[in-house]
Scaffold this motif. Structure first.
Motif, PDB file in Angstrom:
ATOM      1  N   ARG A 147      33.494  67.208  30.831  1.00  0.00           N
ATOM      2  CA  ARG A 147      33.291  66.179  31.853  1.00  0.00           C
ATOM      3  C   ARG A 147      31.900  65.561  31.756  1.00  0.00           C
ATOM      4  NH1 ARG A 147      34.891  68.820  37.086  1.00  0.00           N
ATOM      5  NH2 ARG A 147      36.947  68.780  36.082  1.00  0.00           N
ATOM      6  N   ALA A 148      30.907  66.403  31.532  1.00  0.00           N
ATOM      7  CA  ALA A 148      29.541  65.892  31.396  1.00  0.00           C
ATOM      8  C   ALA A 148      29.406  65.032  30.145  1.00  0.00           C
ATOM      9  CB  ALA A 148      28.545  67.047  31.354  1.00  0.00           C
ATOM     10  N   ARG A 150      31.729  63.179  28.787  1.00  0.00           N
ATOM     11  CA  ARG A 150      32.336  61.861  29.001  1.00  0.00           C
ATOM     12  C   ARG A 150      31.446  60.974  29.858  1.00  0.00           C
ATOM     13  NH1 ARG A 150      36.944  64.920  29.720  1.00  0.00           N
ATOM     14  NH2 ARG A 150      37.068  64.438  31.951  1.00  0.00           N
ATOM     15  N   LYS A 151      30.701  61.581  30.764  1.00  0.00           N
ATOM     16  CA  LYS A 151      29.732  60.778  31.520  1.00  0.00           C
ATOM     17  C   LYS A 151      28.683  60.203  30.579  1.00  0.00           C
ATOM     18  CE  LYS A 151      30.171  63.059  36.027  1.00  0.00           C
ATOM     19  NZ  LYS A 151      29.466  63.854  37.071  1.00  0.00           N
ATOM     20  N   GLY A 154      30.374  57.469  28.497  1.00  0.00           N
ATOM     21  CA  GLY A 154      30.849  56.357  29.305  1.00  0.00           C
ATOM     22  C   GLY A 154      32.311  56.025  29.080  1.00  0.00           C
ATOM     23  N   THR A 156      36.554  57.129  29.272  1.00  0.00           N
ATOM     24  CA  THR A 156      37.493  57.908  30.070  1.00  0.00           C
ATOM     25  C   THR A 156      38.290  58.855  29.185  1.00  0.00           C
ATOM     26  OG1 THR A 156      39.425  56.449  29.875  1.00  0.00           O
ATOM     27  CG2 THR A 156      37.765  55.867  31.548  1.00  0.00           C
ATOM     28  N   GLU A 162      38.060  59.781  22.938  1.00  0.00           N
ATOM     29  CA  GLU A 162      37.721  61.002  23.658  1.00  0.00           C
ATOM     30  C   GLU A 162      38.744  62.107  23.444  1.00  0.00           C
ATOM     31  OE1 GLU A 162      35.266  62.238  25.270  1.00  0.00           O
ATOM     32  OE2 GLU A 162      33.927  60.516  25.339  1.00  0.00           O
TER      33      GLU A 162
END
Length: 411
Positions: A147-148, A150-151, A154, A156, A162
């Motif tokens: 999750r971090a 993908r932040k 940027g 999804t 991804e």
């Protein structure tokens, strides 16, 4: 394509039934079963730690391993002793492989329960649901980043960049060949990639999630590709019911959230419908929401053995009642046959109406007279049992059993 519970399935995608109950409203998604969350939490307490890596980055590239031409991204939290493909502990297992593609919240959990019922088997809750006959793998596990991560990128989780399709494809192929794999784990509770888990081949391997039909390597391993399709109007009504009540959102916020996600969904998930053998599509009823029109879209000459109606039907009793009809159509350039149910069964007269439907179906691979009716009555309280979602899901489950028995000789 090549051949490749009484339990609640703890699917990592948190897929839940998207259906209507009674005549009032959409049922919002339920949280993942407590047993599944507890098992994940127990594992997570010891092993769920962030890798601190993002792919691609110089730091991750410096730790990249490659085994037999397979890139092992360090964001998958591999341990030094792991290989992506290893010998199975039991020889001679040649799985039948099914892909179930859908957005989260499209009813994959309920659908897979119906498949388990048709096969007469169960699975044990856990991050990956495993039983004596079937293993259910959530493809969220092949997200390249946590999750971090993908932040940081940027992007999804729907974006192809991804997802580690190369690893997914070779591991599905290896399982189909009777080999075992160390499959990555995406921990939904912590947002981390936990150390991979050993997965052995099973008689039936179900790969469910956003992208089982997206990549050609993975798609070519499937014996049957199923897409559960929900149009935006139905998706919006469902999310309003859930998010306004549970999260305090406004309808406008719900619409903005769907529209924000829509470009990636349209680019990477929705196109899989063109390559699916069968599509189960939910649309608003001709009578309007909250009622549904559900279509079983069958590709002619495909891997899904066709089902047909002897004649169109109109069922009376409940409001707005139900109609069933069949017609030919074109679907993404493919010739298809559509069996459509609009409206609802009269639940006070459920057995009689289901028997009328069952007697009117041709190509239904029943083991016993009235098997479809019996299976539906057994799951009467399950979401979708009063409309076409439950009835046509059960038909697909019985047809998958037919595919399985044809490919295995019933073993």
């Amino acid at each position: 394509m090549a051949r490749s519970r009484s339990v609640v399935l703890p699917l990592a995608a948190a897929a839940v039934a998207l259906v209507l109950l009674g005549h009032v409203a959409f049922v919002p998604p339920a949280p993942r079963p407590r047993a599944a969350r507890a098992l994940t939490a127990m594992r997570g307490a010891a092993n769920s730690v962030p890798t601190g890596l993002v792919w691609p980055s110089p730091e991750a590239e410096a730790k990249l391993r490659e085994e037999d031409g397979i890139k092992m991204y360090p964001t998958h939290a591999w341990t030094d002793d792991m290989m992506p493909i290893v010998p199975a502990t039991k020889e001679g297992v040649s799985p039948v492989v099914i892909g179930v593609a859908a957005d989260s919240g499209c009813g994959k959990s309920t659908f897979l329960r119906r498949i388990l019922g048709a096969l007469g088997t169960e699975v044990t809750p856990g991050h990956t649901a495993i039983g004596d006959m079937m293993t259910v793998i959530c493809l969220d596990d092949y997200h390249t980043n946590d999750r971090a991560g993908r932040k940081a990128t940027g992007l999804t989780a729907l974006d192809a960049k991804e997802n580690d399709f190369a690893l997914m494809g070779v591991q599905i192929e290896a399982l189909k060949q009777g080999k075992a794999v160390y499959k990555p784990i995406y921990n939904h509770d912590t947002g981390n990639k936990d150390p991979p888990e050993l997965i052995e081949p099973n008689k039936v391997m179900v790969f469910e999630g956003l992208h089982p039909i997206y990549d050609k390597k993975a798609r070519d391993q499937l014996d049957l590709g199923i897409y559960i399709d929900i149009v935006n109007d139905v998706k919006f009504a469902w999310k309003v019911q859930r998010d306004v009540a549970e999260r305090g959102w406004t309808e406008e916020q719900v619409r903005e959230d769907i529209e924000k996600r829509l470009p990636d969904f349209s680019a990477y998930v929705d196109p899989q419908k063109a390559d699916a053998d069968v599509i189960l599509r939910y649309e608003p009823s001709d009578q309007g929401l909250p009622y549904l029109k559900v279509k079983l879209i069958q590709k002619k000459g495909g891997a899904f053995p066709p089902i047909s109606l002897k004649k169109d039907l109109t069922l009376t009793g409940s409001k707005p009642g139900a109609t069933l009809k069949m017609y030919d159509d074109d679907w993404f350039g493919n010739a298809v046959t559509v069996v459509e149910m609009d409206g609802e069964i009269d639940m006070d007269n459920m057995e009689a109406q289901l028997k009328e439907i069952e007697d009117n179906l041709e190509g239904l691979p029943s083991k016993t007279p009235g098997e479809l009716t019996e299976a539906m009555v057994k799951l009467k309280s399950s979401p979708g049992s009063q409309n076409g979602t439950g009835m046509l899901q059960t038909v697909i489950a019985m047809k998958f059993r037919e595919v399985y028995e044809k490919l295995t000789g019933g073993k």
